[in-house]
Design a protein around this motif. Sequence first.
Motif, PDB file in Angstrom:
ATOM      1  N   GLY A 172      36.631 -16.674 126.532  1.00 37.65           N
ATOM      2  CA  GLY A 172      35.899 -17.924 126.701  1.00 37.65           C
ATOM      3  C   GLY A 172      35.673 -18.268 128.165  1.00 37.65           C
ATOM      4  N   MET A 173      36.700 -18.009 128.978  1.00 40.37           N
ATOM      5  CA  MET A 173      36.562 -18.263 130.411  1.00 40.37           C
ATOM      6  C   MET A 173      35.441 -17.426 131.014  1.00 40.37           C
ATOM      7  SD  MET A 173      40.552 -18.322 131.571  1.00 40.37           S
ATOM      8  CE  MET A 173      40.080 -18.168 133.308  1.00 40.37           C
ATOM      9  N   LEU A 174      35.420 -16.145 130.670  1.00 36.24           N
ATOM     10  CA  LEU A 174      34.446 -15.242 131.267  1.00 36.24           C
ATOM     11  C   LEU A 174      33.034 -15.448 130.727  1.00 36.24           C
ATOM     12  CD1 LEU A 174      36.550 -11.952 131.409  1.00 36.24           C
ATOM     13  CD2 LEU A 174      36.189 -13.674 133.185  1.00 36.24           C
ATOM     14  N   ALA A 175      32.922 -16.247 129.663  1.00 41.28           N
ATOM     15  CA  ALA A 175      31.597 -16.553 129.128  1.00 41.28           C
ATOM     16  C   ALA A 175      30.949 -17.734 129.846  1.00 41.28           C
ATOM     17  CB  ALA A 175      31.693 -16.858 127.627  1.00 41.28           C
ATOM     18  N   ARG A 176      31.698 -18.380 130.752  1.00 38.94           N
ATOM     19  CA  ARG A 176      31.142 -19.508 131.486  1.00 38.94           C
ATOM     20  C   ARG A 176      30.050 -19.044 132.443  1.00 38.94           C
ATOM     21  NH1 ARG A 176      36.933 -22.166 133.330  1.00 38.94           N
ATOM     22  NH2 ARG A 176      37.725 -22.612 131.233  1.00 38.94           N
ATOM     23  N   GLN A 181      28.898 -13.436 137.043  1.00 38.37           N
ATOM     24  CA  GLN A 181      28.926 -12.248 137.893  1.00 38.37           C
ATOM     25  C   GLN A 181      30.118 -11.363 137.567  1.00 38.37           C
ATOM     26  OE1 GLN A 181      28.578 -14.369 141.775  1.00 38.37           O
ATOM     27  NE2 GLN A 181      26.932 -12.928 142.169  1.00 38.37           N
ATOM     28  N   LEU A 182      31.268 -11.996 137.280  1.00 45.73           N
ATOM     29  CA  LEU A 182      32.451 -11.217 136.913  1.00 45.73           C
ATOM     30  C   LEU A 182      32.276 -10.604 135.532  1.00 45.73           C
ATOM     31  CD1 LEU A 182      36.124 -12.239 137.550  1.00 45.73           C
ATOM     32  CD2 LEU A 182      35.455 -11.191 135.400  1.00 45.73           C
ATOM     33  N   ALA A 183      31.763 -11.400 134.576  1.00 44.23           N
ATOM     34  CA  ALA A 183      31.594 -10.907 133.203  1.00 44.23           C
ATOM     35  C   ALA A 183      30.672  -9.691 133.161  1.00 44.23           C
ATOM     36  CB  ALA A 183      31.046 -12.018 132.311  1.00 44.23           C
ATOM     37  N   GLN A 184      29.659  -9.674 134.014  1.00 43.13           N
ATOM     38  CA  GLN A 184      28.720  -8.551 134.019  1.00 43.13           C
ATOM     39  C   GLN A 184      29.356  -7.267 134.536  1.00 43.13           C
ATOM     40  OE1 GLN A 184      25.389  -9.940 136.282  1.00 43.13           O
ATOM     41  NE2 GLN A 184      24.568 -11.192 134.633  1.00 43.13           N
ATOM     42  N   ARG A 185      30.488  -7.388 135.217  1.00 41.42           N
ATOM     43  CA  ARG A 185      31.150  -6.202 135.768  1.00 41.42           C
ATOM     44  C   ARG A 185      32.202  -5.631 134.826  1.00 41.42           C
ATOM     45  NH1 ARG A 185      31.611  -7.011 142.327  1.00 41.42           N
ATOM     46  NH2 ARG A 185      29.582  -8.003 142.618  1.00 41.42           N
TER      47      ARG A 185
END
Length: 547
Positions: A172-176, A181-185
């Motif tokens: 859920g955090m990384l979906a913010r 930019q982090l989620a895409q990595r």
Amino acid sequence: MYLQHFGLTEPPFAITPDPRFVFLSERHRDALAHLSYGISQGGGGGFVQLTGEVGTGKTTLCRLLLEQLPENTRVALVLNPRVSPEELLETVCEELGIDTTGRRGRIKPLVDALNTYLLDAYAQGLRIVLIIDEAQNLSFEALEQVRLLTNLETSTQKLLQIILIGQPELRGMLARENLRQLAQRITARFHLTPLSAPETGAYLRHRFAIAGGTHMPFSPDAVQRIHARTGGIPRLINVVAERALLAGYVHERTTIDAPLVERAADEALDTTRRASSSASRRWFSPPRLAAVAAVAVVATGVGVWIGSAVEGSAPTAQARTTEVQPAGQPVAPGPISAAAAPPTSPTPPAAGTLAAALARTNGDESAAWAELVRLWQLPGGEVAQARVRACDPVPVPGLHCARGVTTLEAIAAIDRPAVLRLQAPRGPASVLLLGLDGDRVRLWLDGGPVAVPRGELAPVWSGNYTMLWSAPQLASLPLPAQGDGPAVDWLRARLGHAGPPVFDTAMRSALKDYQRRHGLVPDGVPGPATRSMLATADAGPQLQRTE
């Protein structure tokens, strides 16, 4: 005392992390292979993400992983991520043996020292891995600092591989939006799930046998009740099973039945009820209470578990990354008609629960593949469907297939329908992603469309996808350092590259920049996922809005 009663040599559900009690299920082997690949082969310097509910064995899995590291690997393990960015960098440096004298509390000197260490390690052929446990506790600032660490690189190689391990809240955090930019990595994802009922029984038998037991004390009904009361969470299974063994000793039983498990679960899982329930007071008779009290103190609680599986899942030994080139030979059943996308599917029903829809599925996975073939208007009927399902590199002339592990964000950027592999109550299920927006996803499930809340997809989808894309000129794209031709012209136009129409170092650098911007592995190689994203403007069906 209860050990002798059941013929045991040691507590079967003790808290001590004894490797002998490790229970590796198929799903858990898959997770271990996932993490091992992230360390030994790497994910292009991106992130590897492992999530799971509390008590499913994430931390214990991490410990097992550390015991199997290649000799050329150095690991920085962060167990307490509730720190500032400066403290996080200090912890990483200390774990790697980097001197922080005169640098503490200052980000730039710490990063410089870390970068020097990583370059030296790279020159020695070493792999450096950062593992952050309980990563859901990282602050936004600390997460951003972790992301910036992936910028430490040479001209051809990322210097640091990062593995994030956390509870489902991490997803859920990384979906913010501010962490996109982090989620895409994130190049590989895996979600640990609770045990199924049969696996609960296998888990209990395994631990009991390792502890010296010669017969399984839990009846089939008792196993079912343990699974039902604990939800298949191994930590809770340990708690209830331990308390049930104590109850069996108290009542001089060698077989634990369902009613005894019920009372054990009431005692172990509901502390409020345990404090006030007269039934609990009657359960332990006074003559035996003092005798079992000492045993309860040292033996009750959580044992080591390292197996999380979903019934029917198969072990995976190969790596799963955003880009995977499938095996197979091109086939030519006939020309492809990709002029315009076919009419849209019927309007789906109102958003419902994905779990309920999966529970209704009859297990026939052909519907999703048939719908994908229909959307692309492929000739050949069942033959074409079989080739698409096998993900032949060129199922028909002018059409390509890509299969791997990715994110919804990446699929949205490519803007093509994709078959997603989900874990349904009755086993694996294939659904077709038809559309998505910020709140819902639209799926073709079991022969019809259904719209469900977007958040319900994550628990049952580990990122596995299969996608078709149309790019006739890319079929023979040259990959050497130098090359030209129509395919390179196409690539140059798609990248907006101002240099000469030659696939040289400059164009490869432009391709890497494109890959970074779109959350792909920046390897400078036009693999399936990269080419499919570059080809989004070509003919073919696109994702629909869910409204």
